[in-house]
Design a protein around this motif. Sequence first.
Motif, mmCIF file in Angstrom:
data_model
loop_
_atom_site.group_PDB
_atom_site.id
_atom_site.type_symbol
_atom_site.label_atom_id
_atom_site.label_comp_id
_atom_site.label_asym_id
_atom_site.label_seq_id
_atom_site.Cartn_x
_atom_site.Cartn_y
_atom_site.Cartn_z
ATOM 1 N N UNK A 263 12.164 -1.124 -6.274
ATOM 2 C CA UNK A 263 13.354 -1.100 -7.137
ATOM 3 C C UNK A 263 13.046 -0.560 -8.531
ATOM 4 N N UNK A 264 12.277 0.534 -8.553
ATOM 5 C CA UNK A 264 11.973 1.210 -9.815
ATOM 6 C C UNK A 264 13.293 1.736 -10.399
ATOM 7 N N UNK B 64 8.304 9.554 -13.068
ATOM 8 C CA UNK B 64 8.784 8.830 -14.254
ATOM 9 C C UNK B 64 8.160 7.443 -14.334
ATOM 10 N N UNK B 65 7.927 6.817 -13.170
ATOM 11 C CA UNK B 65 7.288 5.497 -13.172
ATOM 12 C C UNK B 65 5.854 5.629 -13.672
ATOM 13 N N UNK B 66 5.172 6.683 -13.206
ATOM 14 C CA UNK B 66 3.772 6.862 -13.581
ATOM 15 C C UNK B 66 3.621 7.270 -15.050
ATOM 16 N N UNK B 67 4.609 8.015 -15.567
ATOM 17 C CA UNK B 67 4.569 8.370 -16.988
ATOM 18 C C UNK B 67 4.915 7.139 -17.825
ATOM 19 N N UNK C 280 4.637 -1.144 -10.775
ATOM 20 C CA UNK C 280 4.711 -1.669 -9.404
ATOM 21 C C UNK C 280 4.964 -0.572 -8.372
ATOM 22 N N UNK C 281 5.210 0.658 -8.825
ATOM 23 C CA UNK C 281 5.394 1.776 -7.890
ATOM 24 C C UNK C 281 4.157 1.904 -7.012
ATOM 25 N N UNK C 282 4.375 1.939 -5.683
ATOM 26 C CA UNK C 282 3.243 2.006 -4.745
ATOM 27 C C UNK C 282 3.020 3.424 -4.208
ATOM 28 N N UNK D 296 0.819 -1.220 0.000
ATOM 29 C CA UNK D 296 0.000 0.000 0.000
ATOM 30 C C UNK D 296 0.859 1.280 0.000
ATOM 31 N N UNK D 297 2.064 1.180 0.507
ATOM 32 C CA UNK D 297 2.961 2.338 0.501
ATOM 33 C C UNK D 297 2.720 3.328 1.622
#
Lengths: 250, 240
Positions: free
Chosen positions: A228-229, A180-183, A159-161, A63-64
């Motif tokens: 580990x993004x 950057x993960x979300x883009x 997988x970024x939470x 959940x982060x």
Amino acid sequence: MNLTLKVWRQNGANDKGRLESYQVKDISPDMSFLEMMDVLNDQIIVEGKDPVAFDHDCREGICGSCSMFINGEAHGPGRGITTCQLHMRTFNDGDTIYIEPWRAAAFPVIKDLVTDRSAFDRIIQAGGYVSVNTSGNTQDANALPIPKDDADKAFDAATCIGCGACVATCKNSSAMLFVSAKVSQLALLPQGDPERTTRALHMVEQMDKEGFGNCTNTGACEVECPKEISLENIARLNREYLRASVNPDK
Amino acid sequence: MSRSAILKSSLAKKYWMSATGLFLCVFLLGHLAGNLQLFMEGAAGEYQFNQYAKFMTTNPAVKLLSYLTYASILFHAIDGLLLTIQNKKARPVNYAVFKASANSTWASRNMGVLGTVLLAFIVTHMTNFWAVMHWGEMPMQTVDPEGKLLEEPLKNLHMVVMNFFNPAENSLALLATVLYVLSMVAIGFHLSHGFHSAFQSLGLRTGKYGKLIMVAGKVFAIVVPALFAIIPLYLYFIQA
Ligand code: HEM
Ligand code: SF4
Ligand code: FES
């Protein structure tokens, strides 16, 4: 295990805040860090005092929520884990452990270890979505052929939470790894392609508005990120934004 | 990109940082090629170096490049300063314990400090040689290596440089040599992060080229400053 804890206590956004010392006894090495915090809070409540406020929810690394800066590192010394996945066996009997909230202008402290991370939500609202019609005639995703390599990279980014450890650990409080993960998770897929240009422009604009710092490529975020993004995503965002800036009408 | 975003957006600042930084890396290579001529001995070496110095101050194409270099240094320094200030502001309350060494290199965290050292070096360096060559009183070379009188005497930058690192001519020669070498160490650290960081800022440090850029950056950051640093050491010790 017996431990000395130095915990950040701050009664609301306007309080200055301070580190306070606590002793905890008979901590099992098999406890998670959050369970150790529960033991501490039980003890504080029995004394009739105000327990330490901290965020937590899933307690299984998805959940982060569990933002804690432990002994100078986001989520403590482990790699690829959140605070709830950190075990007390990582520490030694007699250790002193510093526990602080995420520190960034864009993540103001609400109370003790709890910070307001809604800046991330506003970045997502600025463009981190795909505008699809979900009225019942949505196309089956499997009908769209996607190269395996792209699908894997998009999945890794997805997988970024949204925990904010990247911001917390960055000396500049930069949100580049998150953004950057979300883009990336959308830019790599055909579904995300139509809104690619506005997405990059708007999300970066919102990121700057929220008061996150500028990325200077120290790479600390990648090391401390529980998922580990990869920094490859930041490279991709740099390309996406450059491309969108040069040709904003596309 | 709107006109203000070219300067204001965080990413645009990084594109400029990267472009000016990489241009300065190319400049370093050119400058190094010039300096290495100081290893050529005797009258022939002196003549060659002074002719080169004249070419560098008079050729129009070189002039254009030199203006581009001044602008790059200025822009790079100002942009770097802005970035550093903004990044400090992004964390108003510091951590009591911050274990940065666990996740990043020292150089990557101290680019502003290293850059400031480099700026101080560049200013001193230009005062010592560039300003003298342009406006100072220069010794002149009047004969070529064969002893023939030159139609037009050459400014003898070679002699200025030799004397600068000669303890018999300059009481501060040892200090100058030590500071020069230390500045090259600072450039080495600046580039050990800067080189690959510049490619990352442009989105080019990726895939199979990513590793190559990391290795090239390490090599560049060691070899180029080392070659620069050997020259004053050599000039000092052959004259000491
Ligand atoms: C010959 C001189 C110099 C060279 C070759 C050089 C090269 C570079 C390169 C390649 C970068 C990486 C850019 C990026 O990350 O996108 C960089 C970053 C930086 N430089 Fe320089 N630089 C030089 C002089 C200076 C000076 C004089 C200053 C400041 C007074 C300075 C301050 C900085 C700062 C603060 C950064 C970090 C910016 C960041 O990482 O975002 N540099 N430099
Ligand atoms: S990129 Fe990693 S550290 Fe940053 S918010 Fe996402 S999961 Fe957390
Ligand atoms: S409590 Fe959900 S990730 Fe730790």
